[in-house]
Write an enzyme that holds these catalytic residues in place. Structure first.
Site, PDB file in Angstrom:
ATOM      1  N   ASP A 121      78.888  57.868  77.825  1.00  0.00           N
ATOM      2  CA  ASP A 121      79.318  59.013  77.992  1.00  0.00           C
ATOM      3  C   ASP A 121      78.023  59.825  77.094  1.00  0.00           C
ATOM      4  O   ASP A 121      77.316  59.438  76.530  1.00  0.00           O
ATOM      5  CB  ASP A 121      80.521  59.279  77.008  1.00  0.00           C
ATOM      6  CG  ASP A 121      81.244  60.331  77.081  1.00  0.00           C
ATOM      7  OD1 ASP A 121      80.694  61.620  78.160  1.00  0.00           O
ATOM      8  OD2 ASP A 121      82.463  60.523  76.887  1.00  0.00           O
ATOM      9  N   TRP A 122      77.862  61.116  77.644  1.00  0.00           N
ATOM     10  CA  TRP A 122      76.458  61.750  77.584  1.00  0.00           C
ATOM     11  C   TRP A 122      76.211  61.889  76.143  1.00  0.00           C
ATOM     12  O   TRP A 122      76.979  62.432  75.086  1.00  0.00           O
ATOM     13  CB  TRP A 122      76.841  63.371  78.262  1.00  0.00           C
ATOM     14  CG  TRP A 122      76.387  63.443  79.541  1.00  0.00           C
ATOM     15  CD1 TRP A 122      75.731  64.508  80.070  1.00  0.00           C
ATOM     16  CD2 TRP A 122      76.853  62.623  80.673  1.00  0.00           C
ATOM     17  NE1 TRP A 122      75.562  64.343  81.165  1.00  0.00           N
ATOM     18  CE2 TRP A 122      76.313  63.005  81.786  1.00  0.00           C
ATOM     19  CE3 TRP A 122      77.443  61.554  80.863  1.00  0.00           C
ATOM     20  CZ2 TRP A 122      76.319  62.621  83.009  1.00  0.00           C
ATOM     21  CZ3 TRP A 122      77.494  60.849  82.007  1.00  0.00           C
ATOM     22  CH2 TRP A 122      76.968  61.488  83.256  1.00  0.00           C
TER      23      TRP A 122
END
Length: 759
Positions: free
Chosen positions: A268-269
């Site tokens: 996830d970012w």
């Protein structure tokens, strides 16, 4: 050595003893089964690459020519163009000329595998047309441990079986369309509160015991991986005090080991926590290079990371690309349709004619009728007068990003990150117009919104119906000649915030105010999650109630078809609707108000006893149970049959493939015993020895004309009958009697039987 997850249900501070043991090395992709040809092509291409080129595949790069959420590096020398990665859960985000499909929760309420596949297929085709290689979905987590979870609406159901089946259909649809599905968020990402670290405070640790992990939170990921998901996203939170994206037990031991996952793991970012995440099983970093960058090649050259690991990372990424056919000439240049909307651009229309019935039928199917007294619905043909009330009845007043953020249509993935660590609240109701989706990364902007009031007025124009409306007054006047009064309220949720509650006083007061003046009050609730109704559901003038969830762009058109009986309600609740907040075994997110800790701990001490499993075990009567939903017709059940002769042998599974072997079959006959056509969702539950009283293990949605019957067939696999044996680290079918329950909901059981497992 036997390795397992540990979770200790201990007080805050002591719970930090929950540990996630290391599992190394990271398994190399095998390229088995459906992956064989893709791996052969990927290995051939990777053999031609330098170390720098392989490393280039494993990280993100900023680009000015598109608005993709992330872009990988490319290898121009060998003609590999790189990849565009992008949201959202209900359609392509941050662009134009695309569709807004029903959200995950709405799809879950449909209990419809065919419609779910069609949604995935056509949504996937729109991603492909825009040049998106990796669609960041579907959501296998959060499942909805807390009903206040801000992202529960992005997933399909709180039940792992239902969620798993619909995740599998979506993965198949996406990848049949030619885009890589990204199954997320792995794992235990069950709340927005403390979901990320900030200012010296760690992200919440989801402390999950090994059995609960396998039997509940891992279950839908298993289905998605088996369906061929080519990528999985690791999550922001910690699991047993190790961050998800550096958790070698989860990525190496469980995902790539137990599940034999051959795709790539994407973070996830900005969820990376160091170079060691590579050996822990992470394959791709976004949105930029994170801790890798030049450090990845430097680590290989100084011997702290093997080149074989980098080769495996690049091979997994390329194998996913080949698996879905992105090497073919018809795949667009990455990000070609993802232009900045504020600049001149050629609008690429990604919508296809075949998607129209999928959008409308999907919107219809997720509406759940929970009350229908005195046959209030369907509305009488050509009603003389209708009155419409409530802030949720009309289209939002503007489509700009700032206004739409309040309603759930933001296109900014990182909006709101600056408020991390401060006390913020998200309003329970979105009072600026009807909601068709929740907020932030899981949402896109619709091409249009068919809102309830407009759709009702269009029908009124044909029928000659007089329509009154007051969408602003908290206590509106009611015309005494109204045939029916329709009240529209909602409950909003968004990424970044957990909800403050499951109802709001102002909306409940609006319903009660109208009901006090109108003897035929129909309430419609658009909801991004569980929304309690006990404030007004028993009022004698509230004759009907519809949980309309998040239907996408065709919300109003779908609702009118249902209200007038042109379509029949077939939605069923994908969660339990309680009478009180305290009825849920887990209610609030953990860590709220705990501002005296830098290491929030979330002990999943309830195990698998969530939602209907907990209600059954604690003998709590819900307002409306899991799987419940009314229809304009009735259905009867008969003829339960078990095969083979209801007797099995206790056993342990031997490997991943063996889990999917059929051990038993259950059949029953469903008959439409009413006067109109409808669709029934026949549900199969098992009582597994030593576990919850009932667990969903099958469902089939069947359309039936009046008087028509159909045989529903359920296949029970080894996994369906198994429990996770922590000591042996395997799935085991136990000796004992397994209750078999077939019916219309988790509490409306029509047929019962027993499967006997002998030693």
């Amino acid at each position: 050595m036997r390795l397992m997850l540990y979770s200790l249900a201990l007080p805050l501070g002591v719970a930090a003893l929950a540990v996630s043991p290391p599992v190394y090395p990271s398994p190399q992709g095998k390229g088995a089964g459906r992956w064989a040809d893709a791996y052969a092509s990927a290995r051939a291409l990777v053999r031609q690459m330098t170390l720098e080129e392989k490393a280039n595949l494993t990280r993100g790069f900023g680009r000015d020519d598109n608005v993709c959420a992330g872009n990988t590096g490319s290898v121009p020398r060998l003609g590999w163009p790189g990849m565009c990665l992008h949201d959202a859960g209900n359609g392509v985000r941050a662009t134009d000329m695309v569709s807004s499909y029903p959200s995950g929760l709405h799809v879950g309420a449909s209990w419809d595998k065919n419609l779910t596949y069609g949604r995935g297929l056509y949504m996937g085709k729109e991603f492909k047309a825009k040049g998106v290689n990796v669609a960041l979905g579907p959501n296998a987590g959060p499942l909805g441990r807390t009903p206040l979870g801000g992202r529960n609406w992005e997933g399909f159901s709180v039940d792992p079986y239902l969620s798993g089946q619909l995740n599998a259909e979506t993965v198949t649809g996406y990848q049949d369309a030619g885009v890589i599905a990204n199954l997320k968020h792995f794992i235990g990402n069950e709340q927005e509160t403390y979901r990320r670290p900030y200012s010296g405070v760690e992200a919440a640790s989801s402390n999950i015991d090994d059995r609960t992990l396998h039997e509940y939170y891992l279950w839908p990921f298993m289905d998605g991986v088996r369906a061929g998901a080519a990528s999985v996203m690791c999550s922001y939170n910690r699991v047993n005090n190790t961050y998800g994206c550096e958790n070698s037990k989860l990525m190496n031991g469980v995902l790539k080991g137990e599940l034999a996952f051959d795709g790539f793991v994407l973070l996830d970012w900005n969820a990376q926590h160091g170079l060691g995440s590579a050996d822990a099983g992470l394959d791709l970093v976004m949105p930029l290079g994170g801790a890798w960058g030049a450090n990845l090649t430097r680590a290989v050259r100084n011997g702290s990371l093997s080149e074989a690991r980098v080769t495996d990372m690049a091979t997994r990424i390329l194998a996913a690309w080949f698996l879905v056919g992105q090497d073919r000439p018809d795949f667009p240049r990455p990000g070609v349709g993802m232009k900045k909307l504020t600049q001149p651009h050629d609008a690429i229309d990604a919508r296809l004619p075949g998607s129209k019935p999928v959008l409308l039928e999907g919107a219809v199917a997720g509406h759940v009728l929970v009350k229908n007294a005195r046959r209030a619905l369907p509305l009488a043909a050509r009603p003389a007068m209708l009155s419409v009330f409530g802030y949720d009845a009309s289209v939002p007043p503007t489509k700009n990003t700032d206004a739409l953020f309040q309603l759930g249509y933001t296109s900014s993935r990182d909006m709101g990150q600056a408020v991390l660590g401060t006390e913020r609240h998200f309003d329970q109701a979105a009072r600026g117009g009807t909601i068709v989706v929740g907020g932030r990364a899981g949402a896109n902007a619709p091409p249009y919104i068919s809102d309830p009031l407009s759709a009702i007025q269009q029908r009124a124009a044909v029928d000659g119906t007089w329509v009154n409306w007051d969408l602003a007054s908290p206590d509106p006047d009611v015309n005494g000649a109204s045939s029916a009064c329709l009240v529209f309220i909602n409950a909003m949720a968004t990424e970044g915030w957990d909800r403050d509650g499951l109802r709001d006083d102002a909306s409940d007061a609006l319903v009660l105010g109208v009901a006090a003046k109108c003897a035929n009050t129909v309430v419609v609730v658009h909801a991004a999650g569980i929304r309690l109704v006990d404030g007004w559901i028993e009022h004698p003038n509230v004759t009907a109630a519809v949980l309309a969830h998040l239907p996408g762009q065709d919300a109003g058109a779908a609702l009118v078809r249902l209200l007038y009986g042109e379509a029949n309600f077939s939605g069923r609740l994908p969660y339990t609707l309680a009478r009180n907040e305290s009825d849920y075994s887990v209610y609030a997110p953990c860590g709220r108000g705990a501002d005296n800790t830098t290491s929030p701990q979330c002990d999943y001490a309830e195990g698998v006893y969530l939602d209907y499993r907990a209600f059954d075990a604690r003998r709590i009567t819900p307002r409306y149970e899991f799987g419940f939903g009314l229809s304009y017709t009735t259905f009867s059940y008969s003829g339960l049959a078990l095969a083979p002769d209801a007797r099995l042998r206790a056993s342990a599974g031997n490997g991943a493939a063996d889990l999917w072997a059929t051990l038993a079959r259950v059949e029953a006959t469903v008959t439409n015993s009413g006067a109109v056509a409808g669709e029934e969702v026949a549900q199969l539950y098992l009582g597994i020895p030593g576990g919850p009283p009932k667990q969903l293990r099958g469902f089939e949605k069947v359309p039936l004309r009046p008087g028509e019957s159909a045989t529903v067939r359920f296949r029970l696999t080894r996994r369906d009958l198994s429990v996770w044996d922590v000591g042996r680290q395997r799935w085991v079918v136990q000796k004992g009697a397994y209750g078999v329950y077939v019916g219309a909901s988790s509490r409306d059981i029509r047929l019962t039987g027993t499967l006997v497992v002998e030693r």
